[in-house]
Design a protein around this motif. Structure first.
Motif, short mmCIF file in Angstrom:
data_model
loop_
_atom_site.label_atom_id
_atom_site.label_comp_id
_atom_site.label_asym_id
_atom_site.label_seq_id
_atom_site.Cartn_x
_atom_site.Cartn_y
_atom_site.Cartn_z
N LYS A 1 -8.28 -4.88 5.18
CA LYS A 1 -7.24 -5.55 4.41
C LYS A 1 -7.55 -5.48 2.92
O LYS A 1 -6.63 -5.41 2.09
CB LYS A 1 -7.09 -7.01 4.84
N MET A 2 -8.83 -5.48 2.56
CA MET A 2 -9.20 -5.36 1.15
C MET A 2 -8.76 -4.00 0.60
O MET A 2 -8.33 -3.90 -0.55
CB MET A 2 -10.71 -5.56 0.97
N ILE A 3 -8.83 -2.96 1.43
CA ILE A 3 -8.33 -1.65 1.00
C ILE A 3 -6.82 -1.73 0.74
O ILE A 3 -6.33 -1.17 -0.23
CB ILE A 3 -8.61 -0.58 2.07
N PHE A 4 -6.11 -2.44 1.60
CA PHE A 4 -4.67 -2.59 1.40
C PHE A 4 -4.37 -3.29 0.09
O PHE A 4 -3.47 -2.90 -0.64
CB PHE A 4 -4.05 -3.34 2.58
N ILE A 5 -5.09 -4.35 -0.20
CA ILE A 5 -4.90 -5.04 -1.48
C ILE A 5 -5.14 -4.07 -2.62
O ILE A 5 -4.37 -4.00 -3.58
CB ILE A 5 -5.83 -6.27 -1.58
N ASN A 6 -6.21 -3.30 -2.52
CA ASN A 6 -6.57 -2.33 -3.56
C ASN A 6 -5.45 -1.32 -3.79
O ASN A 6 -5.07 -1.06 -4.93
CB ASN A 6 -7.87 -1.63 -3.13
N ILE A 7 -4.89 -0.78 -2.72
CA ILE A 7 -3.88 0.28 -2.84
C ILE A 7 -2.49 -0.27 -3.17
O ILE A 7 -1.84 0.18 -4.10
CB ILE A 7 -3.84 1.12 -1.55
N ILE A 8 -2.04 -1.25 -2.40
CA ILE A 8 -0.66 -1.74 -2.55
C ILE A 8 -0.42 -2.40 -3.90
O ILE A 8 0.65 -2.26 -4.48
CB ILE A 8 -0.31 -2.69 -1.39
N PHE A 9 -1.42 -3.11 -4.40
CA PHE A 9 -1.23 -3.81 -5.67
C PHE A 9 -1.77 -3.02 -6.86
O PHE A 9 -1.87 -3.53 -7.97
CB PHE A 9 -1.84 -5.21 -5.59
N GLY A 10 -2.11 -1.75 -6.65
CA GLY A 10 -2.47 -0.84 -7.73
C GLY A 10 -3.74 -1.20 -8.47
O GLY A 10 -3.86 -0.95 -9.67
N ILE A 11 -4.69 -1.76 -7.77
CA ILE A 11 -5.98 -2.08 -8.39
C ILE A 11 -6.85 -0.85 -8.20
O ILE A 11 -7.06 -0.40 -7.08
CB ILE A 11 -6.62 -3.32 -7.74
N ASN A 12 -7.35 -0.30 -9.27
CA ASN A 12 -7.98 1.01 -9.18
C ASN A 12 -9.50 1.01 -9.01
O ASN A 12 -10.12 2.05 -9.17
CB ASN A 12 -7.61 1.85 -10.40
#
Length: 160
Positions: free
Chosen positions: A63-74
């Motif tokens: 889920k942390m990967i999802f947060i990283n990708i979906i919310f554009g955190i690079n």
């Protein structure tokens, strides 16, 4: 006319749950309602030992990967910092305010050591992509391509 000076105090006690503070239309609520994340456990079960100290929940890591990708955190480091202060992200991960967010180093090392030689990423990606398509999150009418590795051929007379 008098000037107003903000004298905000940061020591207020708030008596409510994280669930009450996350807006009903937030993207994390849509993700949580659309995807049954429990399918990850049987996929990764053989990658974890029954002995030793307790591990980080694998669903939290993905889920942390999802947060990283979906919310554009690079970056992983920045993602961990954002999760520390964003209640919606904590709600999505199932972390209370007092629980520590997994360290970015622990997060990345789990992928390098535990998942790099397995097909877990592909299996999870395929499952989530199919669920996202079933929920209408994926638009198949528009396709984007990345051609950064193709050489441009602007000279029309080169091969004549």
């Amino acid at each position: 006319m008098t000037m107003t000076v903000n004298k905000t105090k940061h020591d207020h006690i708030i008596l409510c749950t994280i669930d009450e503070l996350v807006p009903a239309d937030h993207m994390v609520r849509k993700l949580e309602a659309s995807i049954d994340w429990c399918f990850i456990y049987p996929l990764v079960e053989n990658l974890y030992s029954r002995f030793g100290r307790a591990s980080i929940d694998p669903v939290v890591l993905f889920k942390m990967i999802f947060i990283n990708i979906i919310f554009g955190i690079n970056s992983m480091r920045r993602t961990c910092r954002e999760i520390e202060v964003n209640l919606a992200y904590r709600w999505f991960l199932g972390l209370s305010i007092k629980e520590k967010v997994p360290n970015y180093s622990t997060w990345s090392q789990n992928y390098i050591r535990r998942y790099s030689n397995s097909e877990v990423f592909e299996q999870i990606f395929v499952k989530i992509l199919s669920e996202a398509m079933n929920c209408g999150f994926v638009d198949l009418d528009t396709v984007f391509g990345d051609s950064t590795h193709q050489k441009a051929n602007a000279n029309k007379n080169k091969y004549t």
